[in-house]
Design an enzyme around this catalytic site. Structure first.
Site, PDB file in Angstrom:
ATOM      1  N   SER A  25       0.830  -1.212   0.000  1.00 23.54           N
ATOM      2  CA  SER A  25       0.000   0.000   0.000  1.00 23.54           C
ATOM      3  C   SER A  25       0.861   1.257   0.000  1.00 23.54           C
ATOM      4  O   SER A  25       0.351   2.362   0.117  1.00 23.54           O
ATOM      5  CB  SER A  25      -0.938  -0.006   1.208  1.00 23.54           C
ATOM      6  N   THR A 157     -40.521  24.705  -9.079  1.00 20.24           N
ATOM      7  CA  THR A 157     -40.690  23.404  -8.438  1.00 20.24           C
ATOM      8  C   THR A 157     -41.063  22.454  -9.567  1.00 20.24           C
ATOM      9  O   THR A 157     -41.712  22.871 -10.534  1.00 20.24           O
ATOM     10  CB  THR A 157     -41.804  23.398  -7.359  1.00 20.24           C
ATOM     11  N   HIS A 158     -40.641  21.220  -9.469  1.00 21.83           N
ATOM     12  CA  HIS A 158     -40.833  20.240 -10.557  1.00 21.83           C
ATOM     13  C   HIS A 158     -40.277  20.771 -11.878  1.00 21.83           C
ATOM     14  O   HIS A 158     -40.748  20.394 -12.945  1.00 21.83           O
ATOM     15  CB  HIS A 158     -42.318  19.891 -10.755  1.00 21.83           C
ATOM     16  N   SER A 279     -16.137  22.755 -28.571  1.00 15.40           N
ATOM     17  CA  SER A 279     -16.310  21.472 -29.251  1.00 15.40           C
ATOM     18  C   SER A 279     -15.288  21.382 -30.377  1.00 15.40           C
ATOM     19  O   SER A 279     -14.998  22.378 -31.037  1.00 15.40           O
ATOM     20  CB  SER A 279     -17.728  21.389 -29.805  1.00 15.40           C
ATOM     21  N   LYS A 285     -20.068  26.009 -30.148  1.00 16.01           N
ATOM     22  CA  LYS A 285     -20.330  25.455 -28.808  1.00 16.01           C
ATOM     23  C   LYS A 285     -19.496  26.102 -27.712  1.00 16.01           C
ATOM     24  O   LYS A 285     -18.336  26.434 -27.897  1.00 16.01           O
ATOM     25  CB  LYS A 285     -20.065  23.940 -28.802  1.00 16.01           C
ATOM     26  N   ASN A 287     -19.314  24.783 -23.899  1.00 16.53           N
ATOM     27  CA  ASN A 287     -19.886  23.758 -23.019  1.00 16.53           C
ATOM     28  C   ASN A 287     -19.514  23.981 -21.554  1.00 16.53           C
ATOM     29  O   ASN A 287     -18.375  24.336 -21.265  1.00 16.53           O
ATOM     30  CB  ASN A 287     -19.394  22.376 -23.453  1.00 16.53           C
ATOM     31  N   GLU A 292     -20.365  20.037 -15.477  1.00 19.16           N
ATOM     32  CA  GLU A 292     -20.656  18.628 -15.769  1.00 19.16           C
ATOM     33  C   GLU A 292     -19.708  17.710 -15.009  1.00 19.16           C
ATOM     34  O   GLU A 292     -20.096  16.646 -14.524  1.00 19.16           O
ATOM     35  CB  GLU A 292     -20.575  18.378 -17.271  1.00 19.16           C
TER      36      GLU A 292
HETATM   37  N1  ARG Z   1      -0.844  -1.364   5.364  1.00 15.92           N
HETATM   38  C1  ARG Z   1      -1.746  -1.876   6.328  1.00 15.92           C
HETATM   39  C2  ARG Z   1      -3.093  -1.213   6.134  1.00 15.92           C
HETATM   40  O1  ARG Z   1      -3.117  -0.222   5.536  1.00 15.92           O
HETATM   41  C3  ARG Z   1      -1.257  -1.590   7.699  1.00 15.92           C
HETATM   42  C4  ARG Z   1      -1.791  -2.532   8.716  1.00 15.92           C
HETATM   43  C5  ARG Z   1      -1.219  -3.867   8.509  1.00 15.92           C
HETATM   44  N2  ARG Z   1      -1.565  -4.770   9.558  1.00 15.92           N
HETATM   45  C6  ARG Z   1      -1.433  -6.091   9.401  1.00 15.92           C
HETATM   46  N3  ARG Z   1      -1.804  -6.804  10.409  1.00 15.92           N
HETATM   47  N4  ARG Z   1      -1.037  -6.630   8.291  1.00 15.92           N
HETATM   48  O2  ARG Z   1      -4.108  -1.649   6.537  1.00 15.92           O
END
Ligand code: ARG
Length: 458
Positions: A25, A157-158, A279, A285, A287, A292
């Site tokens: 992560s 309204t509506h 466009s 155009k 836009n 949006e």
């Molecule tokens: N990178 C993990 C998370 O974001 C951290 C926690 C990890 N804990 C574990 N028991 N593997 O959730």
């Protein structure tokens, strides 16, 4: 065996490369490098107080962590293979910089309590930032409203013409939506500011670390009271995602109005060039892409909320790796919401209001309610008055004229209560000025709203 893993001890084989990628992560959670370091420094001091670190070790750790932080800030931190997440990466780097004492820092702590702490620290700061961005948009609306209070337009309204209103009254209706979002945000901030650190993996802290003073050091109001709850709790993320969805919904409704109002069919407003695009095919155009995109992202914010709540649903107690998805949801939501808030602020600030188009869109049948109120003021019960005003509308339709062009005689045929003073009803400003009760569209009431919001903003 890979020695650089925090949890490598019991493993004899290395992790599959695909799993390694999925499990990592760091690309997301490196955004919390500062919070991770803040939490670790506070934790080191807490360990020193219970003699698990010496004074010298603590200062080595804290100085080392400061160096790690500088590397992140200068964008020279090199992530290495095996840096699974920000917690792992920071600890690995600390070890490289200061050596042995680094390996004492994690005692009694788990990434499970660490990650929630980091996220709460991160969100606390960034929610305040989002709150300020919402307030900037409210301010733009309030400023416009006070300058443009005399502009009248049809209220719908509506999506059907309903009653004449002030443009400012309409615009402020969106400011009040956003004001409520700010109130909700204050509530969420209170819920967030409870410290989970010291919960360990799930059972708590075995060294009796002083959580209360640790919380104080980190600026938390209090500490969580159940470690199993603390490591598995992501309600605050769900609340943030819901909050962001609500803001997104509010912005999308404003955007939808302005898209309609900027079309040739309405032309109440002109979106500034800086917030429009052209466009590639049709040269004429212009836009309203800004609006949006706001409308579209409003929908995707709710998608994010919905998908994260599905992750939470039926999850076994405490920490499970599914929860790692929380960061992606939190960061993406923050980025998207911030960007649409900024674009909304610029779009509303720079749009041109076409006063005449707004006024010319008013039509006399929008005063049919006023005809009923006229009769009420002559002593007729509202139901009856409403019925008679309906007859007036029907008669005008039958004769293919505007209701204000019916003669007094024709009106008297419908009700003898009509008199020459009906002429006063055929005036949009008079109509608007009736609504003086708090929250209405009369000038005094709109000015009051502006004052209230200005005071709140100050
Ligand atoms: N990178 C993990 C998370 O974001 C951290 C926690 C990890 N804990 C574990 N028991 N593997 O959730």
């Amino acid at each position: 065996m890979e020695n650089n893993k925090l949890w490598g001890g019991r493993f004899t084989e290395s992790t599959d490369a695909n799993l390694e990628k999925l499990n990592s992560s760091i690309n997301f959670d490196k955004r919390m490098f500062a919070e991770d370091i803040e939490g670790s420094k506070a934790y080191a001091s807490a360990l020193e107080k219970i003699n698990l670190l010496s004074e010298q070790e603590t200062s080595l750790i804290c100085d080392g962590l400061d160096k790690v932080k500088i590397e992140w800030e200068k964008n020279v931190f090199e992530t290495k293979h095996g840096d699974e997440d920000i917690h792992t990466a920071n600890e690995r780097r600390l070890q490289e910089i200061i050596g042995e004492p680094a390996s004492k820092l994690h005692v009694g702590r788990s990434r499970n309590d660490q990650v929630v702490t980091d996220m709460k620290l991160w969100l606390r700061t960034h929610l305040k930032e989002l709150g300020n961005t919402v307030r900037s948009l409210i301010k733009v609306i309030v400023d416009r409203s006070s300058h443009e209070v005399d502009i009248m337009m049809p209220g719908y309204t509506h999506l059907q013409r309903a009653q004449p209103v002030r443009w400012s009254h309409y615009l402020l209706s969106h400011a009040w939506n956003l004001k409520k979002d700010c109130d909700r945000l204050d509530d969420i901030l209170k819920l967030i500011n409870v410290m989970p650190l010291g919960s360990g993996a799930l059972a708590g802290n075995p060294f009796n670390v002083d959580r209360i003073s640790l919380a104080k050091d980190l600026g938390f109001d209090s500490v969580t009271k159940n470690s199993m709850h603390a490591v598995g709790d992501r309600d605050f993320i769900a609340e943030f995602l819901f909050w962001a969805s609500m803001v997104g919904i509010h912005l999308s409704r404003l955007a939808e109005d302005l898209i309609l109002y900027s079309s040739k069919e309405f032309e109440f407003v002109t979106i500034d060039d800086s917030y429009s695009t052209g466009s590639s095919l049709m040269p004429q155009k212009r836009n309203p892409d800004s609006l949006e995109l706001i409308r579209g992202i409003g929908g995707s914010l709710f998608g994010q909320c919905c998908s994260f709540m599905m992750v939470l649903k039926s999850l076994p107690s405490t920490y499970n790796k599914d929860l790692q998805y929380d960061k992606e949801a939190m960061f993406t939501t923050f980025d998207k919401l911030k960007s649409i808030l900024e674009v909304a602020t610029g779009t509303v600030k720079t749009l041109k209001i076409n006063q005449d188009k707004c006024k010319n869109a008013l039509s006399f049948e929008m005063l049919a309610t006023d005809v009923a109120y006229y009769l009420v003021r002559k002593g007729i019960a509202f139901r009856e008055a409403h019925f008679l005003a309906g007859k007036v509308v029907a008669e005008a339709e039958r004769k293919e004229v505007s209701i204000c062009d019916l003669t007094l005689e024709e009106l008297k045929n419908i009700s003898p209560s009509f008199g020459v003073d009906i002429g006063r009803v055929w005036n949009y400003e008079n109509s608007i000025e009736q609504y003086q009760a708090v929250g209405g569209t009369a000038k005094s009431s709109v000015v009051k709203q502006i004052e209230l919001l200005e005071n709140w903003l100050a």
